[in-house]
Design an enzyme around this catalytic site. Structure first.
Site, short mmCIF file in Angstrom:
data_model
loop_
_atom_site.label_atom_id
_atom_site.label_comp_id
_atom_site.label_asym_id
_atom_site.label_seq_id
_atom_site.Cartn_x
_atom_site.Cartn_y
_atom_site.Cartn_z
N SER A 12 46.21 -59.07 51.38
CA SER A 12 47.16 -60.18 51.52
C SER A 12 48.34 -59.95 50.59
O SER A 12 48.18 -59.95 49.36
CB SER A 12 46.48 -61.50 51.14
OG SER A 12 47.48 -62.49 50.94
N HIS A 23 47.94 -58.66 55.82
CA HIS A 23 47.80 -60.11 55.99
C HIS A 23 49.03 -60.78 55.38
O HIS A 23 49.39 -60.53 54.23
CB HIS A 23 46.52 -60.58 55.30
CG HIS A 23 46.20 -62.02 55.50
ND1 HIS A 23 45.63 -62.50 56.65
CD2 HIS A 23 46.38 -63.09 54.69
CE1 HIS A 23 45.46 -63.81 56.55
NE2 HIS A 23 45.92 -64.20 55.36
N ASP A 73 50.89 -64.29 54.64
CA ASP A 73 50.66 -65.74 54.48
C ASP A 73 51.97 -66.52 54.52
O ASP A 73 52.83 -66.34 53.66
CB ASP A 73 49.97 -65.99 53.14
CG ASP A 73 48.52 -65.59 53.16
OD1 ASP A 73 47.80 -65.97 54.10
OD2 ASP A 73 48.09 -64.88 52.21
N MET A 99 53.66 -70.28 54.36
CA MET A 99 53.40 -71.66 53.89
C MET A 99 54.68 -72.48 53.97
O MET A 99 55.75 -71.97 53.68
CB MET A 99 52.92 -71.63 52.44
CG MET A 99 51.68 -70.79 52.23
SD MET A 99 51.21 -70.79 50.50
CE MET A 99 49.88 -69.58 50.53
N HIS A 117 49.39 -65.36 59.13
CA HIS A 117 48.54 -66.55 58.90
C HIS A 117 49.48 -67.72 58.66
O HIS A 117 50.05 -67.86 57.57
CB HIS A 117 47.63 -66.28 57.69
CG HIS A 117 46.73 -67.43 57.35
ND1 HIS A 117 46.02 -67.49 56.18
CD2 HIS A 117 46.43 -68.57 58.04
CE1 HIS A 117 45.32 -68.61 56.15
NE2 HIS A 117 45.56 -69.28 57.25
N MET A 126 50.22 -71.14 57.80
CA MET A 126 49.73 -72.38 57.17
C MET A 126 50.88 -73.37 57.22
O MET A 126 51.50 -73.70 56.19
CB MET A 126 49.27 -72.08 55.74
CG MET A 126 47.99 -71.25 55.71
SD MET A 126 47.64 -70.54 54.10
CE MET A 126 48.68 -69.08 54.18
N MET A 136 38.62 -69.98 56.35
CA MET A 136 39.16 -70.04 54.99
C MET A 136 38.03 -70.31 54.01
O MET A 136 37.25 -71.24 54.18
CB MET A 136 40.21 -71.16 54.89
CG MET A 136 41.43 -70.86 55.72
SD MET A 136 42.98 -70.62 54.82
CE MET A 136 42.59 -69.78 53.36
N ASP A 157 38.94 -65.37 54.60
CA ASP A 157 40.19 -65.36 53.83
C ASP A 157 40.09 -66.30 52.64
O ASP A 157 40.01 -67.51 52.79
CB ASP A 157 41.34 -65.80 54.76
CG ASP A 157 42.69 -65.74 54.05
OD1 ASP A 157 42.77 -65.16 52.95
OD2 ASP A 157 43.66 -66.28 54.62
C1 DX5 Z 1 45.55 -68.68 50.76
C2 DX5 Z 1 45.91 -67.49 51.64
C3 DX5 Z 1 45.08 -66.29 51.36
C4 DX5 Z 1 45.29 -65.72 49.98
C5 DX5 Z 1 44.16 -64.81 49.61
O1 DX5 Z 1 46.27 -69.78 51.12
O2 DX5 Z 1 45.75 -67.82 53.00
O3 DX5 Z 1 45.34 -65.29 52.34
O4 DX5 Z 1 46.50 -65.02 49.89
O5 DX5 Z 1 44.32 -64.41 48.28
P1 DX5 Z 1 43.07 -64.14 47.35
O6 DX5 Z 1 42.34 -62.99 47.93
O7 DX5 Z 1 43.69 -63.83 46.02
O8 DX5 Z 1 42.23 -65.39 47.34
ZN ZN Z 2 45.77 -66.10 54.44
#
Ligand code: DX5
Ligand code: ZN
Length: 236
Positions: A20, A45, A47, A49, A78, A80, A149, A187
């Site tokens: 990620s 990956h 992320d 947000m 991903h 979010m 998650m 994840d």
């Molecule tokens: C959290 C993300 C994850 C995160 C994982 O909101 O969706 O993908 O980046 O990071 P680690 O492995 O550090 O928990």
């Molecule tokens: Zn993620």
């Protein structure tokens, strides 16, 4: 069609390691991605947000487009975000190969999967820790992946929530029972010391942010994770 068994591999799909980039050094993002690619990453990956679905902001469409130019690895977006239907097309056009949308903000999972497939990407649905897997399982035939998650979405570097393991087992058992060969992605909080537990519980796509980017040698930690995965079998 999504999720059908094909005859050229075993009962579950192959393992994939998905660093990620939320945990990468964004000032050196290109180098960081090349380094995990050289370390044998299978996916990147990514992320996203929005400060609404989760209490944090991260990266979005322009960064996806730049990353697309510097790696051939599949980009695993991903989302979010609230109202994901407004943005899936832009993320696929910017280079996402798979799109995970959260079930908590997706009232019509088959329609979302159809939309993502029509754009040419793989369709996945994410499940927060407090959400029941049965919100998604009835629609598994429409999907390529289910994202479980194991932390509350919004931040990297949190501790793994152990109840995610029972959720993984429930999902993989149900997929096997129906003869569906979906990827199941875990994840949040995945590190060398718990990646085997996630595989034993039925996951086959392993996201790790701080577990990889927090280490000095990405190749070494990725090799150790892969060795651990090779030595572990699903045990449902
Ligand atoms: C959290 C993300 C994850 C995160 C994982 O909101 O969706 O993908 O980046 O990071 P680690 O492995 O550090 O928990
Ligand atoms: Zn993620």
């Amino acid at each position: 069609m999504a999720g059908r068994i094909d005859e050229n591999s075993g009962p579950d799909p192959a393992d994939k390691l998905a660093p990620s980039i939320l945990a990468a050094d964004f000032a050196r993002l290109g180098d960081e991605i090349r380094a995990v690619e050289a370390a044998g990453a299978d996916l990147i990956h990514f992320d996203v947000m929005d400060g609404h679905f989760v209490p944090n902001l991260s990266i979005g469409i322009p960064v996806m487009a730049s990353v697309r130019k510097i790696t051939r690895l599949p980009l695993d977006a991903h989302l979010m975000i609230s109202e994901p239907e407004r943005y899936v097309e832009a993320f696929v056009k910017a280079g996402a190969n798979s799109i995970s949308v959260h079930c908590e903000v997706c009232p019509d999972i088959p329609a979302m999967a159809k939309k993502i497939h029509a754009l040419g990407a793989r369709a996945s649905i994410g499940i927060k820790p407090e959400t029941d897997a049965d919100r998604v399982l009835p629609f598994a035939e429409h999907l390529d992946m289910i994202l479980v998650m194991s932390v509350h979405p919004g931040f990297g570097g949190q501790a793994f929530i152990p109840s995610a393991l029972e959720k993984l087992r429930h999902i993989r058992r149900e997929l096997r029972r129906r003869g569906l060969k979906l990827d199941v992605e875990i994840d949040g909080g995945i590190k060398l010391d718990n990646i085997a537990d996630a595989k034993a519980a039925g996951a086959n796509v392993f996201v790790s942010g701080s577990g990889i980017f927090g280490k000095p040698d990405y190749k070494k930690i990725a090799d150790e994770m892969r060795d651990t995965l090779r030595r572990t079998s699903p045990n449902l």
